[in-house]
Design a protein around this motif. Structure first.
Motif, PDB file in Angstrom:
ATOM      1  N   THR A 192      30.019  43.403  38.163  1.00  0.00           N
ATOM      2  CA  THR A 192      30.412  42.456  37.110  1.00  0.00           C
ATOM      3  C   THR A 192      29.267  41.519  36.776  1.00  0.00           C
ATOM      4  O   THR A 192      28.924  41.323  35.607  1.00  0.00           O
ATOM      5  CB  THR A 192      31.647  41.651  37.560  1.00  0.00           C
TER       6      THR A 192
ATOM      7  N   LEU B 297      38.406  43.106  47.811  1.00  0.00           N
ATOM      8  CA  LEU B 297      38.909  43.816  46.637  1.00  0.00           C
ATOM      9  C   LEU B 297      40.260  44.456  46.896  1.00  0.00           C
ATOM     10  O   LEU B 297      41.102  44.539  46.005  1.00  0.00           O
ATOM     11  CB  LEU B 297      37.917  44.912  46.245  1.00  0.00           C
ATOM     12  N   GLN B 298      40.463  44.925  48.116  1.00  0.00           N
ATOM     13  CA  GLN B 298      41.715  45.618  48.444  1.00  0.00           C
ATOM     14  C   GLN B 298      42.917  44.711  48.252  1.00  0.00           C
ATOM     15  O   GLN B 298      43.895  45.084  47.622  1.00  0.00           O
ATOM     16  CB  GLN B 298      41.691  46.067  49.916  1.00  0.00           C
TER      17      GLN B 298
ATOM     18  N   GLN C  92      34.588  47.817  31.868  1.00  0.00           N
ATOM     19  CA  GLN C  92      34.788  49.262  31.818  1.00  0.00           C
ATOM     20  C   GLN C  92      34.315  49.789  30.474  1.00  0.00           C
ATOM     21  O   GLN C  92      34.210  49.040  29.510  1.00  0.00           O
ATOM     22  CB  GLN C  92      36.277  49.596  31.966  1.00  0.00           C
TER      23      GLN C  92
ATOM     24  N   LEU D 205      35.065  43.118  40.519  1.00  0.00           N
ATOM     25  CA  LEU D 205      34.564  44.354  41.098  1.00  0.00           C
ATOM     26  C   LEU D 205      33.044  44.373  41.071  1.00  0.00           C
ATOM     27  O   LEU D 205      32.430  43.723  40.222  1.00  0.00           O
ATOM     28  CB  LEU D 205      35.218  45.555  40.417  1.00  0.00           C
TER      29      LEU D 205
ATOM     30  N   HIS E 189      40.586  44.333  32.449  1.00  0.00           N
ATOM     31  CA  HIS E 189      39.330  45.009  32.101  1.00  0.00           C
ATOM     32  C   HIS E 189      38.767  44.491  30.792  1.00  0.00           C
ATOM     33  O   HIS E 189      39.498  44.376  29.798  1.00  0.00           O
ATOM     34  CB  HIS E 189      39.572  46.524  31.967  1.00  0.00           C
TER      35      HIS E 189
ATOM     36  N   TRP F  51      45.442  44.403  36.949  1.00  0.00           N
ATOM     37  CA  TRP F  51      44.116  44.793  36.458  1.00  0.00           C
ATOM     38  C   TRP F  51      43.807  44.100  35.141  1.00  0.00           C
ATOM     39  O   TRP F  51      44.635  44.096  34.222  1.00  0.00           O
ATOM     40  CB  TRP F  51      44.027  46.294  36.201  1.00  0.00           C
TER      41      TRP F  51
ATOM     42  N   LYS G 175      42.376  41.891  39.648  1.00  0.00           N
ATOM     43  CA  LYS G 175      41.074  42.556  39.776  1.00  0.00           C
ATOM     44  C   LYS G 175      40.422  42.682  38.406  1.00  0.00           C
ATOM     45  O   LYS G 175      41.020  43.228  37.479  1.00  0.00           O
ATOM     46  CB  LYS G 175      41.257  43.923  40.427  1.00  0.00           C
TER      47      LYS G 175
ATOM     48  N   ARG H  12      37.083  43.672  35.988  1.00  0.00           N
ATOM     49  CA  ARG H  12      35.835  44.428  35.874  1.00  0.00           C
ATOM     50  C   ARG H  12      35.551  44.817  34.435  1.00  0.00           C
ATOM     51  O   ARG H  12      36.428  44.794  33.584  1.00  0.00           O
ATOM     52  CB  ARG H  12      35.860  45.654  36.774  1.00  0.00           C
TER      53      ARG H  12
END
Ligand code: TQI
Ligand code: CA
Ligand code: ZN
Ligand code: ZN
Length: 161
Positions: A24, A56-57, A66, A21, A95, A93, A62, A64
């Motif tokens: 990063t 990204l979609q 956080q 994302l 994170h 996801w 994904k 990133r």
């Protein structure tokens, strides 16, 4: 010994895409290469291929950084405690907790980005925790150390898929 998530969710394809994302690179300039190496290691020992996508979609996975409560129901806790988390297939996801002392390699008191990526990719692919302390999916790590894929982790993927 390896485990899976409840109901053993898995990906319907061995060809997965991942995306970082925005932000990063500026949050941690080492993260993209560390995560890329971790994907390459998993790909070399399993049937999966991982390719980086800029979309990204549509990306399956994904990644990133956080901080604190970031809206997925599993808030981070500042320095210490939880380092990172990843969700079961096919959520995708992964994170990192931005508040940790991230590093590359073995640095006293700091956490290796690649080791954590290897572990979280295991979760992304459907592995739960292992009871074998040497396995990547064992739920503890000592700061300042690194880990690689273990036979138990590879066996887990073979059995799941
Ligand atoms: N994060 C936990 C983990 O990834 C979050 C978690 C707990 C979890 N139970 C789970 C994720 C079940 C998926 C399924 O395990 S953590 C390590 C290790 C963590 C811990 O911050 O505690 C690593 C993240 F194994 F070293 F302790 C990465 Cl490598
Ligand atoms: Ca934390
Ligand atoms: Zn999260
Ligand atoms: Zn874990």
């Amino acid at each position: 010994h390896f485990t899976f998530f409840r109901n053993s969710p898995k990906w319907p394809s061995f060809q997965l895409t991942y995306a970082f994302l925005p932000g990063t690179e500026s949050t941690n300039p080492n993260a993209i290469s560390a995560v890329t190496r971790a994907f390459d290691k998993w790909a070399s020992q399993t049937p999966f291929t991982f390719s980086r996508s800029q979309d990204l979609q549509s990306a399956n996975l994904k990644i990133r950084f956080q901080r604190g409560n970031h809206g997925d129901g599993d808030p981070f806790d500042g320095p210490g405690g939880t380092l990172a988390h990843a969700f079961r297939p096919t959520i995708g996801w992964f994170h990192y907790d931005v508040d940790e002392r991230w590093t590359v390699g073995r640095v006293p008191g700091a956490i290796d980005l690649e080791t954590v990526a290897l572990h979280e990719i295991g979760h992304l692919l459907g592995l739960g925790h292992s009871s074998i302390p040497q396995a990547l999916m064992y739920p503890e790590i000592n700061p300042g150390t690194t880990k690689g894929l273990h036979g138990d982790d590879i066996q887990g993927i073979k059995v799941l898929y």
